[in-house]
Design a protein around this motif. Structure first.
Motif, short mmCIF file in Angstrom:
data_model
loop_
_atom_site.label_atom_id
_atom_site.label_comp_id
_atom_site.label_asym_id
_atom_site.label_seq_id
_atom_site.Cartn_x
_atom_site.Cartn_y
_atom_site.Cartn_z
N THR A 54 40.98 -17.25 40.46
CA THR A 54 39.88 -18.22 40.42
C THR A 54 40.29 -19.52 41.10
N GLU A 63 34.02 -24.29 48.85
CA GLU A 63 34.28 -23.44 47.69
C GLU A 63 33.10 -22.50 47.43
N ARG A 82 33.95 -13.57 40.02
CA ARG A 82 32.71 -13.47 40.80
C ARG A 82 31.82 -14.68 40.56
N LEU A 83 31.28 -15.24 41.63
CA LEU A 83 30.26 -16.29 41.53
C LEU A 83 28.90 -15.61 41.58
N MET A 126 33.35 -18.43 47.72
CA MET A 126 33.12 -17.58 46.56
C MET A 126 31.93 -16.64 46.78
N MET A 163 29.43 -18.17 36.83
CA MET A 163 30.49 -17.25 37.25
C MET A 163 30.79 -16.21 36.19
N CYS A 165 41.51 -11.50 50.33
CA CYS A 165 41.10 -12.83 50.80
C CYS A 165 41.53 -13.05 52.25
#
Length: 460
Positions: free
Chosen positions: A164, A73, A87-88, A77, A102, A138
């Motif tokens: 998310t 994860e 956004r991370l 991200m 985040m 993605c």
């Protein structure tokens, strides 16, 4: 912050105050809670920006055997930079907790909004545009979400959609020799029939199915496949038994039928969705140019505060720049998915910029933007892009952060591996036992966090 939560957050004892995470983020009220994590609203003390802070218990992860999931994860991200994806900003950790900092989505879940009543077709289409843009992005980056549903779609302060929760996502390197993924995952009402068949599935095709269920829910206000008996619901999904509401326009009816096609081979693709008659209305073609959505390939605004125009890092910036330091060795594998590499050098920022300019000219690359503390370099036909930023680590040392994107080119030449990286490794500063410029107390504090700042020097 409630007293019961106060022990959950490390504070900078000498300079910080209770409720301030690593001296960088004020922690506010609890906004969500799950089996392995709690989410708090926070505020960046430097910029005043609202953030969401997801707190994950390492002990619970260990017990649940989910260490690999959290690694993946984080890696995913860090890889994704899209206007319709949460956004991370960074990941911090102590010995017992992991903190995801985040983007904060002020509007809450899309699920809450649609549960109050179905949307009109125009509003459904607006959100579907944003969803498909994010999902297509993605897929172009080799990421498959695998748990798309309204609960995992958030809204920002402008009520724009943000995807998310990539905890169940897969990367292309998880595909087996048969070309398929095999892990059974997802939310029952949104899961594709081929997942239920347990014979393997294409990650992109099951995401498209879930997008179809989401679009159906937005338009109808209820699920296409639903039953109190889970096995009965699964049979409906497997057979594709659903009824489209009578108020649905013919064009949307046709699109829903293609999205919820039980045969993954004939199911509509992202590319076909973008050219669909219903979908095209009001759609900005720029949203589907996924190769141009690399916002991480942009040089940030000049907000430097150093005397020479180079950003100066404090101790917490140094720590957060090191995955090995922050995560206590837990996420070392995640780095291989990240397009960010960091190097520490005794060269000045100006000298590094000058050398990279020469290198770009020799390789027929274009310097798209240049500052005293960094530059962006682009190749022909969008086959190469690199952003290099420099931060003053100490009076003598500069940290170089390089973000690159490279695609196959006609010459087959690997510009990063053959040219740029060897240069950065050549000027790499060789670390000593302690970091020059940091006092004894600071070095002692770093040792107490069970790692070494040597991880900062290079993070390939």
């Amino acid at each position: 912050m409630a007293d019961s939560d106060a022990g959950e957050f490390p504070t900078e004892n000498h300079r910080g105050s209770a409720g301030v995470l690593f001296g960088k983020y004020e922690v506010g009220k609890l906004v969500g809670c799950g089996a392995f994590a709690k989410v708090y609203r926070g505020r960046d003390t430097r910029t005043g920006q609202s953030v969401a802070i997801k707190v994950v218990s390492k002990q619970r992860l260990q017990k649940g055997g989910l260490n690999a999931n959290i690694k993946r994860e984080i890696a995913i991200m860090h890889r994704l930079r899209h206007s319709s994806i949460v956004r991370l900003f960074e990941v911090l950790a102590t010995k017992s907790k992991i903190f995801f900092v985040m983007e904060f989505a002020k509007g809450g879940e899309l699920f809450t909004k649609v549960s109050k009543g179905r949307f009109c077709e125009d509003l459904s289409r607006r959100y579907f545009h944003q969803l498909i843009s994010a999902v297509g992005y993605c897929h172009s980056r080799g990421v498959f979400h695998r748990d798309l549903k309204p609960e995992n779609l958030l809204l920002d302060d402008k009520l724009d959609l943000k995807v998310t929760d990539f905890g169940l996502s897969a990367l292309t390197d998880q595909i087996r020799p048969d070309g398929l993924l095999h892990t059974l995952c997802g939310t029952p009402a949104y899961v594709a029939p081929e997942v239920l068949a347990k014979k393997g599935y294409d990650g992109a095709q099951i995401d498209v199915w879930s997008c179809g269920v989401i679009l159906f829910v937005l338009n109808a206000g209820y699920l296409p496949f639903n039953d109190h008996n889970l096995m009965v619901m699964y049979r409906k999904i497997y057979k594709g038994e659903f009824r489209i509401p009578k108020w649905t326009s013919p064009d949307l009816r046709r699109l829903l039928t293609r999205l919820l096609d039980t045969n993954p081979q004939s199911r509509i693709t992202i590319e076909e969705i973008i050219h669909d008659q219903w979908f095209k209305q009001g759609y900005d073609d720029k949203m589907s140019k996924f190769h141009l959505e690399d916002s991480d390939m942009k040089l940030p605004a000049n907000d430097v505060d150093g005397e020479m125009g180079v950003r100066r890092m404090n101790a917490f910036d140094i720590i957060s720049g090191s995955p090995g330091f922050n995560l206590c060795g837990l996420f070392g594998d995640a780095r291989k998915y990240d397009r960010v590499e960091r190097f520490v050098t005794a060269w000045t920022a100006e000298r590094v910029v000058e050398k990279l300019e020469e290198m770009a000219a020799a390789e027929n690359l274009t310097v798209a933007k240049k500052e005293s503390w960094g530059l962006k370099i682009e190749g022909q036909n969008d086959n190469f892009a690199m952003v290099v930023e420099m931060n003053q680590l100490t009076d003598e040392l500069v940290m170089i952060e390089a973000r690159k994107r490279q695609r196959d080119c006609a010459s087959g030449r690997d510009l990063w591996s053959n040219t740029v990286r060897p240069f950065l490794e050549e000027i790499l500063h060789k670390p000593e036992e302690t970091i020059p410029g940091l006092g004894t107390d600071q070095n002692q504090n770093q040792e107490e966090s069970s790692s070494s700042l040597r991880d900062v020097y290079t993070t390939p």
